[in-house]
Design a protein around this motif. Structure first.
Motif, short mmCIF file in Angstrom:
data_model
loop_
_atom_site.label_atom_id
_atom_site.label_comp_id
_atom_site.label_asym_id
_atom_site.label_seq_id
_atom_site.Cartn_x
_atom_site.Cartn_y
_atom_site.Cartn_z
N UNK A 15 29.04 34.85 45.16
CA UNK A 15 30.14 34.49 46.07
C UNK A 15 29.96 35.09 47.45
N UNK A 16 29.19 36.18 47.54
CA UNK A 16 28.93 36.81 48.84
C UNK A 16 27.77 36.15 49.57
N UNK A 17 27.12 35.19 48.92
CA UNK A 17 26.00 34.49 49.53
C UNK A 17 24.66 35.16 49.30
N UNK A 63 11.79 43.36 49.43
CA UNK A 63 11.73 42.09 50.12
C UNK A 63 12.93 41.93 51.04
N UNK A 64 12.74 41.47 52.26
CA UNK A 64 13.88 41.02 53.08
C UNK A 64 13.43 40.63 54.47
N UNK A 65 14.08 39.60 55.00
CA UNK A 65 13.70 39.10 56.31
C UNK A 65 14.74 39.52 57.34
N UNK A 125 15.07 43.94 48.78
CA UNK A 125 15.04 42.78 47.87
C UNK A 125 16.23 41.85 48.03
N UNK A 126 17.18 42.19 48.89
CA UNK A 126 18.36 41.35 49.02
C UNK A 126 18.11 40.26 50.06
N UNK A 127 18.30 39.02 49.65
CA UNK A 127 18.22 37.87 50.55
C UNK A 127 19.51 37.09 50.43
N UNK A 128 19.88 36.42 51.49
CA UNK A 128 21.12 35.65 51.47
C UNK A 128 20.83 34.19 51.79
N UNK A 140 23.46 26.32 56.12
CA UNK A 140 24.39 26.41 57.24
C UNK A 140 25.49 27.44 57.05
N UNK A 141 26.09 27.49 55.85
CA UNK A 141 27.17 28.46 55.62
C UNK A 141 27.24 28.82 54.14
#
Length: 304
Positions: free
Chosen positions: A81-83, A15-17, A34-37, A44-45
């Protein structure tokens, strides 16, 4: 939980956009599967620890729309912590209690991801192991499902594997899927398909569409439509039957989806309006069709 100790080649499913194609002729995937942020969820941040989406049916009284019954399974997404997304909790549409918990463990150096899903009692449902090969432009993964025998002993069974490959020259993605017998671990069926892909879609978005479970239907639909606004080709989408759809965003938020008939006349318009918090993140959304409220969506955001 016992493992049956079955040994097989790795495979794919993820998964990922993000956009995957680069200017060079060879394939190079940039991120882990598979990593999403936080960025994928219009935040916003990177100061959010979790966000919960709850979708309601609107009740209209005296021209004002208020929350009615829940219209979809609620989902709560957690970030490190990395989002990056590390966990999702799905809540039942009727009871509001925890339905499933999915977690992700990332290994950037090794190019691996482990996705695990459990029920509310923390009993395993499935596990997917992903392996990224940046140089080859492939993602491989294998899926294990949890079963319980007649004596109440829980086992992990290897059930399937997928190999997704990026094909830059033909602007396509291929997927080879193999199913395995739980009785003896032998391959029972294999399929191969090739799918066309153009930006902003990618190998990861196709994996998301064809393989990833959809828990909150509204959220998946919203994010797909928002993604389409990022490209001129998909922003004005032509359908095979001669109709078309036009997507529009403002300040990285979806604001409208317009459907046109074969005669280019407007047949449907869906509009989205938002309420923002002090951190410029939306916390309430009203979705309308021809000024008739369709959904009220609330986002409960926890900040660090």
């Amino acid at each position: 939980m016992k493992s049956l100790g079955l040994n097989f080649t790795r495979s794919a499913f993820a998964v990922l956009l993000i956009a995957l194609f680069v200017s060079r002729g060879d394939a190079k995937l940039k991120e882990l599967p598979a990593i999403k942020s936080f960025k994928n969820f219009s935040i916003a941040k990177n100061n959010v620890s979790s966000v919960k989406y709850t979708v309601y049916e609107p009740v209209v009284s005296n021209g004002a729309a208020t929350k009615g019954n829940m219209a979809d399974f609620a989902v709560e997404i957690f970030f490190d912590a990395s989002g990056n997304r590390t966990k999702e909790i799905v809540y039942h549409i009727e009871t509001g209690k925890i339905e499933t918990i999915t977690s992700w463990s990332y290994n950037q150096t090794g190019g691996t991801v482990v996705e695990s899903r459990t029920n509310a009692r923390n009993e395993p449902i499935y596990r997917i192991e992903y392996l990224l090969n940046k140089k080859a432009g492939t993602v491989l993964a294998k899926k294990f499902e949890s079963i319980t025998d007649k004596d109440g002993e829980r086992y992990e069974i290897f059930v399937s594997e997928e190999l997704w490959s990026e094909l830059p020259k033909s602007k396509a993605v291929s997927c080879r899927k193999t199913l395995f017998s739980p009785a003896d671990g032998k391959a029972t069926r294999q399929s191969l398909k090739e799918l066309p892909v153009e930006k902003p879609f990618s190998l990861y978005t196709l994996m998301d569409e064809y393989s990833a479970p959809v828990d909150c239907v509204w959220l998946s639909d919203y994010l797909t439509k928002l993604l389409k606004t990022t490209s001129g080709k998909s922003r004005k989408e032509k359908i095979f039957d001669g109709t078309s759809v036009q997507y529009a965003a403002k300040k990285k938020l979806l604001v409208s989806v317009k459907n046109f008939g074969t005669d280019r006349k407007l047949t449907r318009e869906t509009a989205y309006s938002y309420e923002l918090d002090a951190n410029k993140n939306w916390v309430k959304l009203l979705q309308k069709n021809a000024d008739k409220p369709e959904f009220i969506v609330e986002r409960t955001i926890n900040y660090r």
